[in-house]
Enzyme design. Structure first.
Site, mmCIF file in Angstrom:
data_model
loop_
_atom_site.group_PDB
_atom_site.id
_atom_site.type_symbol
_atom_site.label_atom_id
_atom_site.label_comp_id
_atom_site.label_asym_id
_atom_site.label_seq_id
_atom_site.Cartn_x
_atom_site.Cartn_y
_atom_site.Cartn_z
ATOM 1 N N GLY A 155 4.548 -3.026 2.154
ATOM 2 C CA GLY A 155 4.358 -4.182 2.655
ATOM 3 C C GLY A 155 4.874 -4.306 3.795
ATOM 4 O O GLY A 155 5.351 -3.435 4.642
ATOM 5 N N TYR A 209 11.996 2.789 2.302
ATOM 6 C CA TYR A 209 10.635 2.959 2.593
ATOM 7 C C TYR A 209 10.458 4.205 3.577
ATOM 8 O O TYR A 209 9.495 5.119 3.234
ATOM 9 C CB TYR A 209 9.549 1.847 2.955
ATOM 10 N N ARG A 224 6.870 -3.875 19.355
ATOM 11 C CA ARG A 224 6.097 -2.885 18.599
ATOM 12 C C ARG A 224 4.640 -2.679 19.273
ATOM 13 O O ARG A 224 4.320 -3.125 20.024
ATOM 14 C CB ARG A 224 5.761 -3.764 17.219
ATOM 15 N N ALA A 260 5.814 5.416 10.678
ATOM 16 C CA ALA A 260 6.756 5.247 11.860
ATOM 17 C C ALA A 260 7.802 5.094 11.350
ATOM 18 O O ALA A 260 9.029 5.119 11.962
ATOM 19 C CB ALA A 260 6.134 4.493 12.973
ATOM 20 N N LYS A 318 -0.226 -17.974 10.925
ATOM 21 C CA LYS A 318 0.658 -18.872 11.413
ATOM 22 C C LYS A 318 -0.292 -19.981 12.407
ATOM 23 O O LYS A 318 -0.180 -21.046 12.539
ATOM 24 C CB LYS A 318 1.989 -18.656 11.685
ATOM 25 N N ASN A 324 1.847 0.703 12.449
ATOM 26 C CA ASN A 324 1.310 -0.935 12.295
ATOM 27 C C ASN A 324 -0.136 -0.873 12.414
ATOM 28 O O ASN A 324 -0.520 -1.169 13.674
ATOM 29 C CB ASN A 324 2.034 -1.681 13.459
HETATM 30 P P1 NAD Z 1 -2.044 -1.416 0.931
HETATM 31 O O1 NAD Z 1 -0.893 -2.090 0.305
HETATM 32 O O2 NAD Z 1 -3.097 -2.296 1.615
HETATM 33 O O3 NAD Z 1 -2.532 -0.146 0.300
HETATM 34 C C1 NAD Z 1 -1.957 0.582 -0.585
HETATM 35 C C2 NAD Z 1 -2.742 0.650 -2.093
HETATM 36 O O4 NAD Z 1 -1.989 1.533 -2.915
HETATM 37 C C3 NAD Z 1 -2.796 -0.841 -2.527
HETATM 38 O O5 NAD Z 1 -3.984 -1.258 -2.869
HETATM 39 C C4 NAD Z 1 -1.973 -0.566 -3.922
HETATM 40 O O6 NAD Z 1 -2.637 -1.282 -4.913
HETATM 41 C C5 NAD Z 1 -2.172 0.924 -4.352
HETATM 42 N N1 NAD Z 1 -1.188 1.295 -5.103
HETATM 43 C C6 NAD Z 1 0.029 1.035 -5.121
HETATM 44 N N2 NAD Z 1 0.741 1.672 -6.039
HETATM 45 C C7 NAD Z 1 -0.294 2.243 -6.765
HETATM 46 C C8 NAD Z 1 -0.258 2.886 -8.234
HETATM 47 N N3 NAD Z 1 0.728 3.026 -8.599
HETATM 48 N N4 NAD Z 1 -1.609 3.413 -8.504
HETATM 49 C C9 NAD Z 1 -2.600 3.334 -7.784
HETATM 50 N N5 NAD Z 1 -2.499 2.491 -6.591
HETATM 51 C C10 NAD Z 1 -1.482 2.037 -6.249
HETATM 52 O O7 NAD Z 1 -1.644 -0.652 2.305
HETATM 53 P P2 NAD Z 1 -2.298 -0.088 3.561
HETATM 54 O O8 NAD Z 1 -2.038 -0.709 4.889
HETATM 55 O O9 NAD Z 1 -3.741 0.359 3.171
HETATM 56 O O10 NAD Z 1 -1.584 1.467 4.004
HETATM 57 C C11 NAD Z 1 -2.026 2.602 3.426
HETATM 58 C C12 NAD Z 1 -1.252 3.830 3.392
HETATM 59 O O11 NAD Z 1 -0.907 3.913 4.865
HETATM 60 C C13 NAD Z 1 0.527 3.489 2.645
HETATM 61 O O12 NAD Z 1 0.559 4.868 2.410
HETATM 62 C C14 NAD Z 1 1.139 3.110 3.638
HETATM 63 O O13 NAD Z 1 2.454 3.349 3.490
HETATM 64 C C15 NAD Z 1 0.574 3.896 4.945
HETATM 65 N N6 NAD Z 1 0.945 3.194 6.433
HETATM 66 C C16 NAD Z 1 0.389 1.877 6.467
HETATM 67 C C17 NAD Z 1 0.710 1.177 7.663
HETATM 68 C C18 NAD Z 1 0.079 -0.130 8.094
HETATM 69 O O14 NAD Z 1 0.352 -0.533 9.106
HETATM 70 N N7 NAD Z 1 -0.962 -0.423 7.076
HETATM 71 C C19 NAD Z 1 1.584 1.847 8.637
HETATM 72 C C20 NAD Z 1 2.242 3.206 8.212
HETATM 73 C C21 NAD Z 1 1.857 3.461 6.945
#
Ligand code: NAD
Length: 324
Positions: A77, A150, A221, A120, A201, A179
């Protein structure tokens, strides 16, 4: 033959957009997640609802030698979820289990390539204290000192993917996302990230009112629009370069300036009130030298273009909610 692709985390923000893009390319796609996408119908040919912490579910999901696997599932999150300390054990345990399980079954089923989404957030805190001059070049990762659990889990899993590549030959590709934002991302409920939170917001505020921004707003950022994130992800996965490599924008902006940009786009007159709240490192920006060298491509779209599209989508959601 159609390319067979698995997207784990396909109910999430980036995963659901990625599935749509892969379908447009003509791939056969299986998606897996704890939940269906919240804002659109699953576009996958096959969508399995299940928990990837369970090794039995992983075996069921990886029942063939997929041409490509995109492992995006993580317990994650924005700052309000990751930096309070309250979710640390779940974040580490849940995401590490998913990565451990997935790599094992992918090797057993001779999956050819696996993409892993690192973050990042794995960069050392001590290189991100100066909001005007953060260092997020890939080679600055060690000695490691992420500012959140995280980030530590991401670092551990990066190493896990590289070790499986080294010892079992599975082609791993690793991106460090910075991000990512856009329509159909989490915009309320506590897991939303800064661009979505600010858009919400502003969309909720009455003309002439004020919005609250966590911290002094001088923290910086960069934000990457979803389309460019997908483009970079596919280019990296299909290249010979393993990474880890940044996939992010290098248009750095202070959070108060981001708020001012959204206010301007909204056409409202609003003031900003800075309040205390979780905010993470003081400065972060994507260093795009390596991606430019290795892939001959880097994100280039201006922040404003993506924010306009995202604000418009979040405003619609806010208006829909108000009617319900
Ligand atoms: P998101 O939270 O929308 O998607 C992640 C998904 O994983 C969710 O739908 C969640 O239900 C699913 N999930 C979590 N635990 C699970 C489990 N046990 N079994 C099955 N599904 C599960 O996040 P996102 O923004 O789409 O990010 C995707 C990936 O990219 C993640 O690994 C995140 O750490 C990485 N990431 C995202 C960002 C960003 O800015 N969005 C930045 C850096 C890294």
């Amino acid at each position: 033959m159609k390319k067979s692709v698995l997207v784990t985390g396909a109910g999430g923000f980036i995963g659901s957009h990625l599935v749509k893009k892969l379908k447009q390319e003509g791939c056969w796609v299986r998606g897996v997640d704890l939940k269906s996408p919240l804002f659109s119908k699953p576009a996958a040919d096959d969508f399995i609802i299940g928990d990837l912490r369970d090794p039995q579910l992983c075996k069921k999901v990886v029942d063939q030698p997929f041409d490509e696997v995109f492992q995006l599932a993580a317990d994650m999150g924005g700052a309000g979820f990751v930096f309070t300390g309250e979710n640390d054990a779940d974040i580490m345990h849940n995401s590490a289990l998913i990565n451990l399980n997935m790599l094992e079954v992918c090797v057993k089923n001779k999956v050819k390539r696996i993409f892993y989404s690192s973050s990042a957030c794995m960069y050392p805190e001590h290189n991100q204290m100066d909001p005007d001059n953060p260092n997020c070049s890939e080679d600055s990762a060690y000695p490691a000192n992420p500012d959140s659990e995280y980030g530590w889990e991401k670092l551990f899993s990066e190493r896990l993917y590289l070790a499986f590549n080294r010892n079992y030959g599975i082609e791993a590709r690793i991106a460090r996302y910075h991000n990512v934002f856009g329509p159909e991302g989490t915009w309320c409920g506590g897991r939303e990230k800064a661009p979505a939170a600010v858009c919400r917001k502003v969309a909720e505020a009455k003309d002439g009112g004020e919005i609250e921004i966590w911290g002094d707003g001088l923290q910086t950022r960069s934000f990457l629009y979803i389309e460019e994130c997908l483009e970079g992800t596919l280019r990296l996965t299909r290249s010979d370069f393993k990474g880890p490599v940044n996939i992010g924008s290098d248009e750095m902006i202070a959070i108060n300036s981001l708020a001012k940009l959204v206010i301007e786009i909204s056409g409202k007159k609003l003031s900003i009130k800075n309040i205390s709240g979780p905010q993470g490192v003081r400065g972060r920006n994507s260093d795009n030298k390596l991606i430019g060298q290795k892939l001959g491509w880097k994100p280039s779209q201006s922040l404003r273009v993506g924010i306009e599209k995202t604000y418009s989508w979040i405003k619609e959601q806010v208006e829909k909610n108000a009617k319900d």
